[in-house]
Design a protein around this motif. Sequence first.
Motif, PDB file in Angstrom:
ATOM      1  N   MET A 106       0.891  -0.913   0.292  1.00 23.51           N
ATOM      2  CA  MET A 106       0.169   0.238   0.195  1.00 23.51           C
ATOM      3  C   MET A 106       0.777   1.535  -0.399  1.00 23.51           C
ATOM      4  SD  MET A 106      -3.380   0.760   2.625  1.00 23.51           S
ATOM      5  CE  MET A 106      -3.119   2.221   3.405  1.00 23.51           C
ATOM      6  N   THR A 107       0.465   2.066  -0.917  1.00 21.64           N
ATOM      7  CA  THR A 107       1.521   3.353  -0.967  1.00 21.64           C
ATOM      8  C   THR A 107       1.165   4.292   0.475  1.00 21.64           C
ATOM      9  OG1 THR A 107       0.565   3.555  -3.174  1.00 21.64           O
ATOM     10  CG2 THR A 107       1.719   5.394  -2.244  1.00 21.64           C
ATOM     11  N   GLU A 108       2.332   4.405   1.067  1.00 24.85           N
ATOM     12  CA  GLU A 108       2.198   5.620   2.420  1.00 24.85           C
ATOM     13  C   GLU A 108       2.077   7.494   1.672  1.00 24.85           C
ATOM     14  OE1 GLU A 108       4.638   6.325   5.877  1.00 24.85           O
ATOM     15  OE2 GLU A 108       6.024   5.198   4.338  1.00 24.85           O
ATOM     16  N   HIS A 109       0.825   7.854   2.229  1.00 20.85           N
ATOM     17  CA  HIS A 109      -0.082   9.359   2.150  1.00 20.85           C
ATOM     18  C   HIS A 109       1.233   9.899   2.958  1.00 20.85           C
ATOM     19  CE1 HIS A 109      -1.975   8.176  -1.843  1.00 20.85           C
ATOM     20  NE2 HIS A 109      -2.623   7.295  -0.028  1.00 20.85           N
ATOM     21  N   PHE A 110       1.344  10.959   2.178  1.00 21.39           N
ATOM     22  CA  PHE A 110       2.123  11.909   3.390  1.00 21.39           C
ATOM     23  C   PHE A 110       0.860  13.694   3.131  1.00 21.39           C
ATOM     24  CE2 PHE A 110       5.637   9.191   2.308  1.00 21.39           C
ATOM     25  CZ  PHE A 110       6.111   9.088   3.492  1.00 21.39           C
ATOM     26  N   VAL A 111       1.269  14.457   4.066  1.00 19.86           N
ATOM     27  CA  VAL A 111       0.213  15.309   4.340  1.00 19.86           C
ATOM     28  C   VAL A 111       1.100  16.674   4.053  1.00 19.86           C
ATOM     29  CG1 VAL A 111      -1.872  16.407   5.410  1.00 19.86           C
ATOM     30  CG2 VAL A 111      -1.238  14.421   5.901  1.00 19.86           C
ATOM     31  N   THR A 112       0.852  17.099   2.980  1.00 22.98           N
ATOM     32  CA  THR A 112       1.703  18.624   3.129  1.00 22.98           C
ATOM     33  C   THR A 112       1.656  19.583   4.406  1.00 22.98           C
ATOM     34  OG1 THR A 112       1.188  18.245   0.875  1.00 22.98           O
ATOM     35  CG2 THR A 112       1.691  20.493   1.433  1.00 22.98           C
ATOM     36  N   PRO A 113       1.891  20.361   4.992  1.00 21.09           N
ATOM     37  CA  PRO A 113       1.842  21.407   5.913  1.00 21.09           C
ATOM     38  C   PRO A 113       0.935  22.481   5.831  1.00 21.09           C
ATOM     39  CG  PRO A 113       4.593  20.703   5.516  1.00 21.09           C
ATOM     40  CD  PRO A 113       3.621  20.301   4.813  1.00 21.09           C
ATOM     41  N   GLY A 114       0.086  22.909   6.229  1.00 22.67           N
ATOM     42  CA  GLY A 114      -0.714  23.671   6.185  1.00 22.67           C
ATOM     43  C   GLY A 114      -0.097  25.620   6.597  1.00 22.67           C
ATOM     44  N   LYS A 115      -0.777  25.879   5.829  1.00 22.99           N
ATOM     45  CA  LYS A 115      -0.573  27.681   6.491  1.00 22.99           C
ATOM     46  C   LYS A 115      -0.298  28.171   7.724  1.00 22.99           C
ATOM     47  CE  LYS A 115      -2.545  30.383   2.405  1.00 22.99           C
ATOM     48  NZ  LYS A 115      -3.929  30.872   2.545  1.00 22.99           N
ATOM     49  N   ASP A 116      -0.692  27.725   8.670  1.00 23.37           N
ATOM     50  CA  ASP A 116      -0.190  27.963   9.882  1.00 23.37           C
ATOM     51  C   ASP A 116       0.831  27.415  10.149  1.00 23.37           C
ATOM     52  OD1 ASP A 116      -2.676  29.278  10.305  1.00 23.37           O
ATOM     53  OD2 ASP A 116      -3.886  27.665  11.028  1.00 23.37           O
ATOM     54  N   GLN A 117       1.298  25.943   9.976  1.00 27.37           N
ATOM     55  CA  GLN A 117       2.482  25.257  10.538  1.00 27.37           C
ATOM     56  C   GLN A 117       3.420  26.141   9.912  1.00 27.37           C
ATOM     57  OE1 GLN A 117       0.424  21.511   8.703  1.00 27.37           O
ATOM     58  NE2 GLN A 117       1.435  20.745  10.101  1.00 27.37           N
ATOM     59  N   ALA A 170       8.698  23.780   2.483  1.00 31.15           N
ATOM     60  CA  ALA A 170       8.363  23.924   4.241  1.00 31.15           C
ATOM     61  C   ALA A 170       8.885  21.779   4.385  1.00 31.15           C
ATOM     62  CB  ALA A 170       6.723  23.367   4.053  1.00 31.15           C
ATOM     63  N   VAL A 171       8.672  20.882   3.301  1.00 31.51           N
ATOM     64  CA  VAL A 171       8.731  19.773   3.568  1.00 31.51           C
ATOM     65  C   VAL A 171      10.116  19.509   3.254  1.00 31.51           C
ATOM     66  CG1 VAL A 171       8.327  17.583   2.856  1.00 31.51           C
ATOM     67  CG2 VAL A 171       6.602  18.652   2.740  1.00 31.51           C
TER      68      VAL A 171
END
Length: 198
Positions: free
Chosen positions: A1-12, A150-151
């Motif tokens: 299964m492909t792992e999904h990463f979350v892009t940081p939001g504006k506040d972060q 950011a990432v």
Amino acid sequence: MTEHFVTPGKDQIALLEPFERLGLAQVQVVSTPQQAGKALEELAGTAALGFDTESRPTFAKNEASDGPHIVQLSTLEKAYIFQLQDADCRRAVAMLMESPAIIKAGFGLGDDRRRLISKFGVDPQGVLDLNTVFRKKGYRKDMGVRGAVAVVFNKRFIKSRKATTSNWANSKLSDAQIIYAANDAYAALRVFMALELD
């Protein structure tokens, strides 16, 4: 299964230290045949460049853009902003865009590519949309330069909203426009180099 990463939001992202950018002294605005020739010489033999374009915004509903009005290409030391009013500047950009030997790395380049084909009649070669690289790494959303910085660097990329919507067709660009345009291309190259080393 492909792992999904979350892009940081504006506040972060807002909490991060600023990403170090190119200053005005490291940017060459290319608007004359002489400058275009010199830029081509300096960029010959470069393996990879950061790449982006800017077009004057359209505000009317059915108004078609006649952009791009500038093309930005950046090395790690210097960015070049080609203004496209001059035929020699357009020719220099067309030569660089057609070269498969130079990787042109940027974000969200589908629209840029279409506009370049229609403006120059050349099919850009060696163009790499970094969003596709991040998608392969498991990021679902289009990353964009802000999210990528950011990432990859854990830094905040500063972008001026005023510059984004400014008139890129002006024959004299403001300092804010120059810094904005140069660093979009510079940051893309920095991200590309970091991913290459990964």
